[in-house]
Write an enzyme that holds these catalytic residues in place. Structure first.
Site, short mmCIF file in Angstrom:
data_model
loop_
_atom_site.label_atom_id
_atom_site.label_comp_id
_atom_site.label_asym_id
_atom_site.label_seq_id
_atom_site.Cartn_x
_atom_site.Cartn_y
_atom_site.Cartn_z
N CYS A 193 0.86 -1.18 0.00
CA CYS A 193 0.00 0.00 0.00
C CYS A 193 0.90 1.23 0.00
O CYS A 193 1.70 1.42 0.92
CB CYS A 193 -0.86 -0.03 1.27
SG CYS A 193 -1.90 1.42 1.50
N CYS B 178 -0.88 3.64 -6.73
CA CYS B 178 -1.76 3.06 -5.72
C CYS B 178 -2.04 1.64 -6.18
O CYS B 178 -2.35 1.42 -7.36
CB CYS B 178 -3.06 3.87 -5.64
SG CYS B 178 -4.35 3.08 -4.65
N1 DGL Z 1 -3.97 0.59 -2.00
C1 DGL Z 1 -3.54 1.75 -1.33
C2 DGL Z 1 -2.34 2.41 -1.99
O1 DGL Z 1 -1.55 1.74 -2.62
C3 DGL Z 1 -4.50 2.74 -0.75
C4 DGL Z 1 -5.93 2.77 -1.07
C5 DGL Z 1 -6.76 3.49 -0.03
O2 DGL Z 1 -7.08 2.83 0.96
O3 DGL Z 1 -7.07 4.67 -0.21
O4 DGL Z 1 -2.15 3.57 -1.88
#
Ligand code: DGL
Length: 270
Positions: A70, A180
């Site tokens: 993430c 993301c």
């Molecule tokens: N998947 C996450 C990232 O790579 C974040 C998504 C979220 O919860 O806003 O930033």
């Protein structure tokens, strides 16, 4: 080895999916913080608390390493968590460095959550590598919600993308960085909004390569990439958790299987 993957939700599956290809023999735990997704529009302190709790849970399960799959959690929490735990913590950052190396003089657009885009971690990275000032930033928080509800096509998603990309001059860009992990689910949609031949870049391949290096385990070579004989094989070697609760519900496991299917299709699109 036993490796814990953590994300706010299902975005991290895209990194886990890459690990299935490069490191098919390992044992995996996948932790989606479904009670608190999305992170990308929340306050920093709150995200740090969620990240602590999630990583702690994985450490208590006896993992040999944690992958923070993430970008948002990485940007606010990784430095702190690395001081708190001695096990390897591998993390994500938008693939700005490879993009700059690859893009020659073309412009680069980084899409990510608002938190990732405003945090110092990304700013510092850009200051370090963007010598020719090629990089622009564009937040796309709604894509996280679409991914969480398995909305990967249709008018609502397309209108959102159109509306967001209208904020920039899309004819200028040669590279789009998916900053993301949730954004990998939409790889088949981005190109239609760019008149030129846009190159898509994400950090998944590099993150898994780095993980293998940290743990001293051998990766399957690109030329001998695993071919899943049946797609249901994709859930093997993995225990899934939703905010600390083991996922056993067949409907939920079927949901993960569908997502891996989609990620397998998206993997071909570069
Ligand atoms: N998947 C996450 C990232 O790579 C974040 C998504 C979220 O919860 O806003 O930033």
């Amino acid at each position: 080895m036993k490796i814990g993957f953590y994300d706010s939700g299902i975005g991290g599956l895209s990194v886990l999916h890459e690990a299935y290809h490069q490191l098919p023999e390992e044992e995996y735990l996948f932790y989606a913080d479904t009670d608190h997704v999305p992170y990308g529009t929340k306050e920093k302190e709150e995200i740090l608390g969620f990240a602590r709790e999630s990583v702690n849970f994985l450490v208590e399960q006896g993992v040999d390493a944690v992958v923070i799959a993430c970008n948002t959690a990485t940007s606010v929490a990784v430095e702190i968590l690395r001081q708190e735990y001695s096990l390897p913590i591998v993390s994500m950052e938008p693939a700005v460095k490879p993009a700059v190396e690859h893009a020659d003089h073309g412009r680069i657009l980084v899409i990510a959550t608002p938190v990732t885009l405003r945090e110092a971690k990304l700013k510092n990275l850009i200051d370090r590598v963007d010598e020719r000032h090629q990089v622009d930033l564009l937040p796309m928080p709604e894509l996280v919600r679409f991914a969480e509800t398995e909305k990967f096509s249709g008018d609502e998603v397309l209108h959102y993308l159109e509306d967001r990309f209208k904020q920039v001059d899309t004819s200028k860009y040669s590279t789009l960085v998916l900053g993301c992990t949730h954004f990998n689910y939409f790889k088949d949609l981005y190109r239609q909004f760019f008149p030129g031949n846009i190159q898509l870049m994400d950090g998944n391949y590099g993150t898994v390569r780095h993980l293998a290096h940290r743990l001293g385990i051998e990766r399957r070579k690109d030329s001998e990439r695993i071919i899943f004989t049946t797609r249901s094989e994709m859930l093997r070697n993995t225990v899934y958790f939703a905010s600390g609760r083991k996922v056993e519900d067949p409907g939920m496991l079927e949901h993960f299987r569908r997502l891996h299917n989609r990620l397998e299709d998206m993997r071909e699109i570069q």
